[in-house]
Design a protein around this motif. Structure first.
Motif, PDB file in Angstrom:
ATOM      1  N   PRO A  31      54.688  36.436  16.151  1.00 57.68           N
ATOM      2  CA  PRO A  31      55.293  35.491  15.419  1.00 57.68           C
ATOM      3  C   PRO A  31      57.545  35.936  14.612  1.00 57.68           C
ATOM      4  O   PRO A  31      57.903  35.416  15.304  1.00 57.68           O
ATOM      5  CB  PRO A  31      55.254  34.928  14.149  1.00 57.68           C
ATOM      6  CG  PRO A  31      53.746  35.213  14.511  1.00 57.68           C
ATOM      7  CD  PRO A  31      53.435  36.430  15.381  1.00 57.68           C
ATOM      8  N   ALA A  32      56.679  37.487  14.494  1.00 51.66           N
ATOM      9  CA  ALA A  32      58.371  37.588  14.391  1.00 51.66           C
ATOM     10  C   ALA A  32      59.254  38.623  15.463  1.00 51.66           C
ATOM     11  O   ALA A  32      60.474  37.681  15.797  1.00 51.66           O
ATOM     12  CB  ALA A  32      57.460  40.058  13.616  1.00 51.66           C
ATOM     13  N   ARG A  44      46.472  42.798   2.757  1.00 47.47           N
ATOM     14  CA  ARG A  44      47.622  43.454   1.953  1.00 47.47           C
ATOM     15  C   ARG A  44      48.869  42.025   2.236  1.00 47.47           C
ATOM     16  O   ARG A  44      49.221  42.030   3.688  1.00 47.47           O
ATOM     17  CB  ARG A  44      47.485  44.280   1.712  1.00 47.47           C
ATOM     18  CG  ARG A  44      46.510  44.955   0.818  1.00 47.47           C
ATOM     19  CD  ARG A  44      46.883  46.017   0.809  1.00 47.47           C
ATOM     20  NE  ARG A  44      47.881  46.833   0.641  1.00 47.47           N
ATOM     21  CZ  ARG A  44      48.315  48.334   0.091  1.00 47.47           C
ATOM     22  NH1 ARG A  44      47.608  48.986   0.536  1.00 47.47           N
ATOM     23  NH2 ARG A  44      50.163  48.558   0.404  1.00 47.47           N
ATOM     24  N   ALA A  45      49.098  41.443   0.963  1.00 49.52           N
ATOM     25  CA  ALA A  45      50.014  40.398   1.443  1.00 49.52           C
ATOM     26  C   ALA A  45      51.477  41.714   1.518  1.00 49.52           C
ATOM     27  O   ALA A  45      52.398  41.074   2.592  1.00 49.52           O
ATOM     28  CB  ALA A  45      50.504  39.925   0.075  1.00 49.52           C
ATOM     29  N   ASP A  46      51.836  42.471   1.926  1.00 50.65           N
ATOM     30  CA  ASP A  46      52.438  43.015   1.364  1.00 50.65           C
ATOM     31  C   ASP A  46      52.724  44.201   2.632  1.00 50.65           C
ATOM     32  O   ASP A  46      53.160  44.094   3.163  1.00 50.65           O
ATOM     33  CB  ASP A  46      52.927  44.453   0.331  1.00 50.65           C
ATOM     34  CG  ASP A  46      51.413  45.674   0.036  1.00 50.65           C
ATOM     35  OD1 ASP A  46      50.896  45.164   1.413  1.00 50.65           O
ATOM     36  OD2 ASP A  46      51.651  47.279  -0.151  1.00 50.65           O
ATOM     37  N   GLU A  47      51.627  44.668   3.468  1.00 53.11           N
ATOM     38  CA  GLU A  47      51.994  45.051   5.081  1.00 53.11           C
ATOM     39  C   GLU A  47      51.829  43.347   6.041  1.00 53.11           C
ATOM     40  O   GLU A  47      52.210  43.259   7.431  1.00 53.11           O
ATOM     41  CB  GLU A  47      50.305  45.504   5.419  1.00 53.11           C
ATOM     42  CG  GLU A  47      49.191  44.273   5.258  1.00 53.11           C
ATOM     43  CD  GLU A  47      47.849  45.151   5.326  1.00 53.11           C
ATOM     44  OE1 GLU A  47      47.639  46.689   5.358  1.00 53.11           O
ATOM     45  OE2 GLU A  47      46.737  44.337   5.968  1.00 53.11           O
ATOM     46  N   LEU A  48      51.374  42.576   5.558  1.00 54.93           N
ATOM     47  CA  LEU A  48      51.505  41.273   6.438  1.00 54.93           C
ATOM     48  C   LEU A  48      53.121  40.677   5.816  1.00 54.93           C
ATOM     49  O   LEU A  48      54.401  40.781   7.172  1.00 54.93           O
ATOM     50  CB  LEU A  48      51.437  40.427   6.206  1.00 54.93           C
ATOM     51  CG  LEU A  48      50.386  39.255   6.415  1.00 54.93           C
ATOM     52  CD1 LEU A  48      49.600  37.646   5.305  1.00 54.93           C
ATOM     53  CD2 LEU A  48      50.388  39.274   8.071  1.00 54.93           C
ATOM     54  N   ALA A  49      53.737  40.891   5.260  1.00 56.14           N
ATOM     55  CA  ALA A  49      55.131  40.671   4.482  1.00 56.14           C
ATOM     56  C   ALA A  49      56.005  41.936   4.892  1.00 56.14           C
ATOM     57  O   ALA A  49      57.633  42.245   5.421  1.00 56.14           O
ATOM     58  CB  ALA A  49      55.499  40.737   3.142  1.00 56.14           C
ATOM     59  N   GLY A  50      55.310  43.360   5.169  1.00 63.37           N
ATOM     60  CA  GLY A  50      56.753  44.531   5.740  1.00 63.37           C
ATOM     61  C   GLY A  50      56.186  44.507   7.168  1.00 63.37           C
ATOM     62  O   GLY A  50      57.140  45.712   7.783  1.00 63.37           O
ATOM     63  N   TYR A  51      55.696  43.692   7.999  1.00 62.92           N
ATOM     64  CA  TYR A  51      55.687  44.037   9.931  1.00 62.92           C
ATOM     65  C   TYR A  51      57.005  43.809   9.938  1.00 62.92           C
ATOM     66  O   TYR A  51      57.916  42.559   9.456  1.00 62.92           O
ATOM     67  CB  TYR A  51      55.133  42.709  10.754  1.00 62.92           C
ATOM     68  CG  TYR A  51      54.710  42.988  12.130  1.00 62.92           C
ATOM     69  CD1 TYR A  51      54.376  44.030  12.327  1.00 62.92           C
ATOM     70  CD2 TYR A  51      55.283  42.354  12.278  1.00 62.92           C
ATOM     71  CE1 TYR A  51      53.632  44.731  14.068  1.00 62.92           C
ATOM     72  CE2 TYR A  51      56.084  42.778  14.153  1.00 62.92           C
ATOM     73  CZ  TYR A  51      54.786  43.706  14.822  1.00 62.92           C
ATOM     74  OH  TYR A  51      54.680  44.133  15.449  1.00 62.92           O
ATOM     75  N   ARG A  52      57.522  44.997  11.490  1.00 62.37           N
ATOM     76  CA  ARG A  52      58.876  44.123  11.725  1.00 62.37           C
ATOM     77  C   ARG A  52      58.417  44.924  13.083  1.00 62.37           C
ATOM     78  O   ARG A  52      58.379  45.684  13.462  1.00 62.37           O
ATOM     79  CB  ARG A  52      59.823  45.982  11.174  1.00 62.37           C
ATOM     80  CG  ARG A  52      60.755  45.199   9.449  1.00 62.37           C
ATOM     81  CD  ARG A  52      61.076  43.937   9.400  1.00 62.37           C
ATOM     82  NE  ARG A  52      61.314  44.025   7.887  1.00 62.37           N
ATOM     83  CZ  ARG A  52      60.501  43.078   7.739  1.00 62.37           C
ATOM     84  NH1 ARG A  52      59.114  42.650   7.523  1.00 62.37           N
ATOM     85  NH2 ARG A  52      61.248  43.104   5.913  1.00 62.37           N
ATOM     86  N   VAL A  53      59.511  44.093  14.110  1.00 56.47           N
ATOM     87  CA  VAL A  53      59.826  44.874  15.529  1.00 56.47           C
ATOM     88  C   VAL A  53      60.452  45.487  15.245  1.00 56.47           C
ATOM     89  O   VAL A  53      61.165  46.252  14.353  1.00 56.47           O
ATOM     90  CB  VAL A  53      59.801  43.355  16.205  1.00 56.47           C
ATOM     91  CG1 VAL A  53      58.844  42.284  16.444  1.00 56.47           C
ATOM     92  CG2 VAL A  53      61.480  42.970  15.780  1.00 56.47           C
ATOM     93  N   ARG A  54      60.482  46.125  16.419  1.00 57.35           N
ATOM     94  CA  ARG A  54      60.895  47.936  16.163  1.00 57.35           C
ATOM     95  C   ARG A  54      61.530  47.290  18.372  1.00 57.35           C
ATOM     96  O   ARG A  54      61.221  46.856  18.867  1.00 57.35           O
ATOM     97  CB  ARG A  54      59.966  49.007  17.220  1.00 57.35           C
ATOM     98  CG  ARG A  54      59.604  49.076  16.151  1.00 57.35           C
ATOM     99  CD  ARG A  54      60.675  49.892  14.483  1.00 57.35           C
ATOM    100  NE  ARG A  54      59.383  50.422  13.475  1.00 57.35           N
ATOM    101  CZ  ARG A  54      59.101  50.093  12.626  1.00 57.35           C
ATOM    102  NH1 ARG A  54      59.922  48.610  12.738  1.00 57.35           N
ATOM    103  NH2 ARG A  54      58.511  50.115  11.889  1.00 57.35           N
TER     104      ARG A  54
END
Length: 575
Positions: A139-140, A250-260
């Motif tokens: 999705p990201a 955890r919510a923060d690891e979902l929100a923290g995902y980033r493509v590179r």
């Protein structure tokens, strides 16, 4: 006859040379294709990409639409609960970029959670349910592609996938057969039962599969972008679903995902400039290594068995190095310069006996497990000269088997691609060690190898699913194009493969003739000839001399037909 080079491994004609990362293929900015072409594994996905082009979008918009539709109609292979790699060529900037949307390990990840009471790898936890799932990246990637490279809003490019998810599509044989093979796992989970058993029984060919929750999730992604999936309503349901089944996200690891965004690997082979995948893909490194090893021989002067022997020995050494050295470059130092250097290849070449197989230590002789249903690839060229090679996956058939209730999102089981227990093979018979050991936030090693090859006359996009066999599929595809074959002939060619573990040559029917098999066996090779076919190669080609587009869609799988490809070739828009 054009297939001589592949049958019995013949005719690997010249060498690839590793060149500096600063190298870029030179393309005349005035020259553009006369239209657009898309090759994918499903006609609805190809059509969704074409809809994006017709709406005024470019290849990157078409990639978003195609990827999202594949997530709806090929849940056996990929989905927004998984990840992927997108290799892009931006024609206006004359720039290539590699979008890494590989899944990441949750914060709860430690190797011991995948071991049983006796300290052995627990395949059920590694391959099924919430502990097998990494944080999704696809999705990201769709949001990133649309925002940075596309012309159209997500509401436009995701609309076809949303419609088909809500209204449904006909179940085809591969989905039904795959479900039957995974039903015991999938029916453990309430969210999965609500989707696949909605009418009271297992999916059947010809029935309509509707996914209203997935439609809603895609709508939120279209409306809110990143936050529509990684925060808010969908994120809460994902977290609750994982927790309900005993997992820990955890919510923060979902929100923290980033493509590179990463620099692609670049190679040279004869008149071809090759742009391919860097780590955490292992594909580009392996391709460079194999061809540089082979550069020490004039393969055209050798007989078929010896040519095959040398190709296999080069494959064996590249896959050994894949096992030992490669991993997420954000976490481990990958020795790219050494692995792709001519001197290192010369040392490996010197270790090859011209007439005897090199035994692969600590390996069994069992055939390598296949991954041909569980990953998908699509290739795109547009009228501006932009190109996309994209490979996306959920790993095994239907991923983890688990859909988080209320989301329609089938979670991946990519944690099995880590070296969860060093030296122990995963579901595809591939071992790993410390470089690919799991750590929170780390991306698991992959074989996905989306690639471009370009000569003064042609520009070609290609890639394939196939687990550890992806790399050799792309390798043989490149060699077939170099031999002058057209795209549909390239994707239909029989294939062979060696991956160091297990110590055996795998070959499709027709790839190795009986005399070559006998000669290889006399050298000490184990040859599994006539294995079931594998892979699903998808490619498109721009012939610059004639300014024409063509493509190939693998005939090994439903949807892999020339008529699907022909639908995908569009004329250039009128000035």
């Amino acid at each position: 006859m054009r297939r001589w080079w592949l049958v019995a491994g013949r005719g690997l004609l010249a060498l690839w040379l590793a060149v500096p990362a600063a190298f870029a293929a030179e393309v005349s900015p005035q020259q553009h294709p006369a239209g657009a072409a898309i090759a994918s594994a499903h006609a609805l996905a190809t059509e969704a990409g074409l809809d994006a082009i017709r709406a005024g979008g470019n290849a990157f918009d078409a990639a978003v639409a195609t990827s999202a539709m594949l997530s709806v109609v090929e849940p056996i292979s990929s989905g927004i609960g998984g990840g992927g790699f997108f290799l892009l060529h931006d024609a206006k900037a004359n720039r290539d970029v590699f979008i890494d949307a590989r899944e990441t390990a949750p914060e709860s990840t430690t190797p011991d959670v995948y071991l049983d009471k006796d300290g052995a790898l627990d395949p059920d936890r590694a391959e099924n349910g919430p502990w097998s799932a990494g944080i999704p990246g696809l999705p990201a990637a769709l949001v990133h592609l649309a925002a940075k490279y596309g012309k159209l809003p997500l509401k436009t490019t995701l609309a076809p996938a949303i419609r088909v998810a809500r209204e449904g599509f006909p179940i085809y044989e591969r989905l039904a057969v795959g479900y039957a093979s995974r039903s015991k796992v999938m029916e453990r989970y309430r969210g999965t039962r609500e989707v696949f058993l909605a009418d009271g029984d297992a999916p059947k060919v010809g029935e309509t599969l509707k996914q209203p929750d997935l439609a809603r999730t895609l709508e939120l992604l279209a409306e809110r972008g990143f936050d529509g999936f990684y925060r808010g309503e969908v994120a809460k349901k994902l977290l609750a679903g994982v927790k309900q089944e005993g997992g820990k996200w955890r919510a923060d690891e979902l929100a923290g995902y980033r493509v590179r965004e990463r620099e692609p690997l670049r190679l040279k082979y004869r008149d071809w400039d090759i742009t391919t995948s860097p780590p955490p893909s292992s594909g580009g490194v392996a391709l460079a290594q194999i061809l540089q090893i082979l550069s020490g021989w004039d393969l055209q002067k050798l007989d078929a068995p010896q040519r095959t022997h040398l190709v296999v020995e080069a494959m064996r050494r590249a896959y050994r190095d894949r096992t030992i050295y490669l991993g997420d470059p954000d976490f481990v130092e990958v020795p790219l310069v050494r692995l792709t250097s001519r001197d290192y290849a010369a040392g490996l070449r010197a270790s090859i006996h011209p007439d005897k197989a090199t035994p692969s230590a600590l390996l069994s002789g069992q055939p390598a497990p296949l991954e041909d249903e569980e990953t998908t690839h699509f290739s795109i060229i547009d009228a501006e000269g932009n190109r996309v090679a994209a490979t996306q996956t959920v790993n095994l058939l239907y991923g983890s088997g688990m859909i988080a209730p209320g989301t329609g999102v089938l979670l991946n089981d990519e944690m099995d691609d880590f070296a969860l227990k060093p030296g122990t093979p995963n579901a595809f018979g591939v071992m790993g060690f410390e470089a690919n050991a799991p750590k929170p936030g780390k991306r698991m090693l992959s074989s996905m190898t989306p690639s471009f090859i370009e000569s003064p006359d042609k520009a070609i996009v290609l890639g394939a699913p196939g687990g550890s066999r992806i790399i050799t599929q792309v390798l043989l595809g490149i060699l077939a194009f170099d031999a002058g074959m057209d795209p549909q002939a390239v994707v239909a060619l029989p294939r062979y493969h060696h991956q160091w573990f297990p110590d055996a040559i795998s070959a499709e029917p027709g790839a190795l003739d009986a005399a070559t098999v006998q000669a290889l066996q006399a050298m000490g090779h184990t040859v599994n000839a006539g294995e079931p076919t594998w892979g699903n190669l998808q490619t498109v080609q721009w012939d610059k001399r004639t300014n024409t587009l063509s493509g190939g869609s693998d005939p090994r799988k439903p949807g892999g037909r020339a008529d699907v490809l022909l639908k995908a070739v569009l004329p250039a828009p009128s000035p």
